[in-house]
Each structure stands twice: as structure tokens, then as C-alpha cells.
Design a protein around this motif. Structure first.
Motif, PDB file in Angstrom:
ATOM      1  N   ASN A   1      17.583  29.180   8.495  1.00 13.28           N
ATOM      2  CA  ASN A   1      16.474  28.890   7.584  1.00 13.28           C
ATOM      3  C   ASN A   1      16.103  27.413   7.597  1.00 13.28           C
ATOM      4  O   ASN A   1      15.492  26.923   6.665  1.00 13.28           O
ATOM      5  CB  ASN A   1      16.848  29.336   6.159  1.00 13.28           C
ATOM      6  N   GLN A   2      16.444  26.688   8.663  1.00 14.32           N
ATOM      7  CA  GLN A   2      16.213  25.243   8.694  1.00 14.32           C
ATOM      8  C   GLN A   2      14.818  24.846   9.163  1.00 14.32           C
ATOM      9  O   GLN A   2      14.486  23.669   9.105  1.00 14.32           O
ATOM     10  CB  GLN A   2      17.239  24.572   9.606  1.00 14.32           C
ATOM     11  N   PHE A   3      14.017  25.769   9.609  1.00 13.14           N
ATOM     12  CA  PHE A   3      12.703  25.430  10.150  1.00 13.14           C
ATOM     13  C   PHE A   3      11.622  25.978   9.226  1.00 13.14           C
ATOM     14  O   PHE A   3      11.257  27.149   9.297  1.00 13.14           O
ATOM     15  CB  PHE A   3      12.555  25.960  11.586  1.00 13.14           C
ATOM     16  N   MET A   4      11.156  25.126   8.319  1.00 20.60           N
ATOM     17  CA  MET A   4      10.100  25.456   7.362  1.00 20.60           C
ATOM     18  C   MET A   4      10.442  26.683   6.505  1.00 20.60           C
ATOM     19  O   MET A   4       9.556  27.425   6.101  1.00 20.60           O
ATOM     20  CB  MET A   4       8.757  25.633   8.063  1.00 20.60           C
ATOM     21  N   GLY A   5      11.730  26.915   6.255  1.00 18.44           N
ATOM     22  CA  GLY A   5      12.141  28.006   5.376  1.00 18.44           C
ATOM     23  C   GLY A   5      11.703  29.376   5.863  1.00 18.44           C
ATOM     24  O   GLY A   5      11.404  30.258   5.058  1.00 18.44           O
ATOM     25  N   GLN A   6      11.709  29.573   7.194  1.00 20.76           N
ATOM     26  CA  GLN A   6      11.181  30.813   7.762  1.00 20.76           C
ATOM     27  C   GLN A   6      12.197  31.957   7.827  1.00 20.76           C
ATOM     28  O   GLN A   6      11.892  33.020   8.357  1.00 20.76           O
ATOM     29  CB  GLN A   6      10.586  30.536   9.142  1.00 20.76           C
ATOM     30  N   GLU A   7      13.392  31.753   7.275  1.00 20.96           N
ATOM     31  CA  GLU A   7      14.378  32.835   7.146  1.00 20.96           C
ATOM     32  C   GLU A   7      14.972  32.773   5.739  1.00 20.96           C
ATOM     33  O   GLU A   7      16.147  32.459   5.544  1.00 20.96           O
ATOM     34  CB  GLU A   7      15.471  32.716   8.214  1.00 20.96           C
ATOM     35  N   PRO A   8      14.146  33.080   4.717  1.00 22.61           N
ATOM     36  CA  PRO A   8      14.592  32.910   3.336  1.00 22.61           C
ATOM     37  C   PRO A   8      15.429  34.056   2.792  1.00 22.61           C
ATOM     38  O   PRO A   8      16.056  33.913   1.754  1.00 22.61           O
ATOM     39  CB  PRO A   8      13.272  32.826   2.559  1.00 22.61           C
ATOM     40  N   GLY A   9      15.464  35.188   3.459  1.00 28.12           N
ATOM     41  CA  GLY A   9      16.074  36.397   2.917  1.00 28.12           C
ATOM     42  C   GLY A   9      17.586  36.359   2.811  1.00 28.12           C
ATOM     43  O   GLY A   9      18.269  35.525   3.400  1.00 28.12           O
ATOM     44  N   THR A  10      18.085  37.335   2.071  1.00 31.04           N
ATOM     45  CA  THR A  10      19.517  37.573   1.985  1.00 31.04           C
ATOM     46  C   THR A  10      19.949  38.283   3.269  1.00 31.04           C
ATOM     47  O   THR A  10      19.115  38.764   4.043  1.00 31.04           O
ATOM     48  CB  THR A  10      19.849  38.479   0.791  1.00 31.04           C
ATOM     49  N   SER A  11      21.241  38.397   3.458  1.00 31.53           N
ATOM     50  CA  SER A  11      21.748  39.114   4.632  1.00 31.53           C
ATOM     51  C   SER A  11      21.201  40.533   4.678  1.00 31.53           C
ATOM     52  O   SER A  11      20.775  41.014   5.731  1.00 31.53           O
ATOM     53  CB  SER A  11      23.278  39.148   4.619  1.00 31.53           C
ATOM     54  N   GLN A  12      21.181  41.211   3.546  1.00 30.31           N
ATOM     55  CA  GLN A  12      20.673  42.583   3.497  1.00 30.31           C
ATOM     56  C   GLN A  12      19.186  42.633   3.833  1.00 30.31           C
ATOM     57  O   GLN A  12      18.737  43.495   4.590  1.00 30.31           O
ATOM     58  CB  GLN A  12      20.927  43.202   2.121  1.00 30.31           C
ATOM     59  N   GLU A  13      18.410  41.705   3.302  1.00 36.87           N
ATOM     60  CA  GLU A  13      16.966  41.674   3.587  1.00 36.87           C
ATOM     61  C   GLU A  13      16.702  41.399   5.067  1.00 36.87           C
ATOM     62  O   GLU A  13      15.824  42.020   5.670  1.00 36.87           O
ATOM     63  CB  GLU A  13      16.286  40.612   2.721  1.00 36.87           C
ATOM     64  N   ILE A  14      17.467  40.494   5.659  1.00 38.23           N
ATOM     65  CA  ILE A  14      17.306  40.182   7.082  1.00 38.23           C
ATOM     66  C   ILE A  14      17.630  41.419   7.918  1.00 38.23           C
ATOM     67  O   ILE A  14      16.865  41.786   8.818  1.00 38.23           O
ATOM     68  CB  ILE A  14      18.208  38.995   7.487  1.00 38.23           C
ATOM     69  N   ALA A  15      18.745  42.063   7.622  1.00 33.34           N
ATOM     70  CA  ALA A  15      19.155  43.249   8.378  1.00 33.34           C
ATOM     71  C   ALA A  15      18.114  44.355   8.257  1.00 33.34           C
ATOM     72  O   ALA A  15      17.745  44.987   9.259  1.00 33.34           O
ATOM     73  CB  ALA A  15      20.512  43.742   7.885  1.00 33.34           C
ATOM     74  N   GLU A  16      17.614  44.594   7.056  1.00 34.75           N
ATOM     75  CA  GLU A  16      16.607  45.638   6.850  1.00 34.75           C
ATOM     76  C   GLU A  16      15.322  45.319   7.599  1.00 34.75           C
ATOM     77  O   GLU A  16      14.725  46.189   8.237  1.00 34.75           O
ATOM     78  CB  GLU A  16      16.337  45.828   5.361  1.00 34.75           C
ATOM     79  N   PHE A  17      14.866  44.065   7.520  1.00 35.27           N
ATOM     80  CA  PHE A  17      13.642  43.663   8.215  1.00 35.27           C
ATOM     81  C   PHE A  17      13.771  43.869   9.720  1.00 35.27           C
ATOM     82  O   PHE A  17      12.895  44.452  10.358  1.00 35.27           O
ATOM     83  CB  PHE A  17      13.319  42.188   7.926  1.00 35.27           C
TER      84      PHE A  17
END
Length: 164
Positions: free
Chosen positions: A65-81
Motif C-alpha cells: 500500500n506504499q504507492f498512493m494508497g492503492q492497496e487499502p484493503g484488509t487481507s480478506q478484502e484483497i483475497a476476495e477482490f
């Protein structure tokens, strides 16, 4: 020192995922993000993973999430997406920092490697890629804009697949 030696990182699903489990395989390590203009590369990464998995290859996604906050989700949200949007089946790690004082040990080992233009050091953006040989050596670095099906990336993967 091999990338597979003594580097631990948690999996996206929780719990440790020691990189030594990939010893004997070629691995493409990619810092990923769900809200980036390059996010559609997930589809190409999944195709690459599927194409070569039976030959000893995997993609390893490393959310950051270090580049303009482009990975703001939780682990579960990232996995689901990743699963729902791109059908991602390749392994993913916990969200980590790839640059700065809190840079994860994995990226400490990766960033000295130069890409085709000679760039070393800090990760420039989401979807920068590192190819690791079956014996754990960093053998190639590709810019974020290099698509997963780019001839230079595919040929590097094929050249580093473990021999049967």
C-alpha cells in the motif's frame, strides 16, 4: 544467499509462509495492488501461473500500500477482490512495505538486482516483478509496465523452469 533461505512472510490467509516451500521452483514475485492502473495485470499473472504451474513455476503476489494508497484493503478484502475479479489462484502474502526503513527482508534481498534498463534499488511502482530461479537466486527484474505476457518475461520464465 538464496531468497528461499530464512525469509519468512505471512500468507494472505494468515500464518507463516516460509519461502523455503518454493525451493526447487521458479517464482515470479510481484508487488501488487487492487486499485492501480496496472491492476489488470492480475489476469496475465494468473494465465502465466496456470500455464507453467505444472512445470515448477508459481507467481507470488505481495500486496503493498506504499504507492498512493492503492492497496487499502484488509487481507480478506484483497483475497476476495483478487479471486472474484481476476480468478487469482496463485499464492499471496500479507501486505508489506517494499521501500523505506520498514522494507520487508524479502525486498531487501530483491532490490539490488538490476532490470534491463539498469535500475536497482527502490521499487518504482506497483507490479514490479522479480524472477527467482529454482535454487533461489534472483535472475531478473522487470519494470511495472512489463506485461506478464511480454516476450522477454515469458522467455526468462521458460529459461528458469526447473529441469525434470
Amino acid at each position: 544467499m538464496s531468497v528461499y533461505d530464512a525469509i519468512e512472510i505471512d500468507s494472505l490467509q494468515g500464518g507463516p509462509a516460509n519461502l523455503s516451500q518454493y525451493r526447487g521452483q521458479a517464482v515470479l514475485i510481484v508487488n501488487v495492488a487492487s486499485k492501480c492502473g496496472l491492476t489488470p495485470q492480475y489476469a496475465g499473472l494468473e494465465r502465466l501461473h496456470e500455464q507453467y504451474a505444472k512445470r515448477g513455476f508459481t507467481v507470488l503476489g505481495v500486496p503493498c500500500n506504499q504507492f498512493m494508497g492503492q492497496e487499502p484493503g484488509t487481507s480478506q478484502e484483497i483475497a476476495e477482490f483478487c479471486s472474484a475479479t481476476y480468478g487469482v489462484t496463485f499464492p499471496m502474502t500479507e501486505k508489506v512495505e517494499v521501500n523505506g526503513d520498514a522494507r520487508h527482508a524479502l525486498y531487501e534481498r530483491l532490490v539490488p538486482t538490476a532490470d534491463a534498463e539498469g535500475h536497482t534499488g527502490d521499487i518504482r511502482w506497483n507490479f514490479e516483478k522479480f524472477l527467482i530461479s529454482a535454487d533461489g537466486e534472483v535472475v531478473a527484474r522487470f519494470s511495472p509496465q512489463t506485461e506478464p505476457d511480454a516476450p522477454e518475461l515469458v522467455s526468462a520464465v521458460e529459461a528458469n523452469l526447473p529441469t525434470a
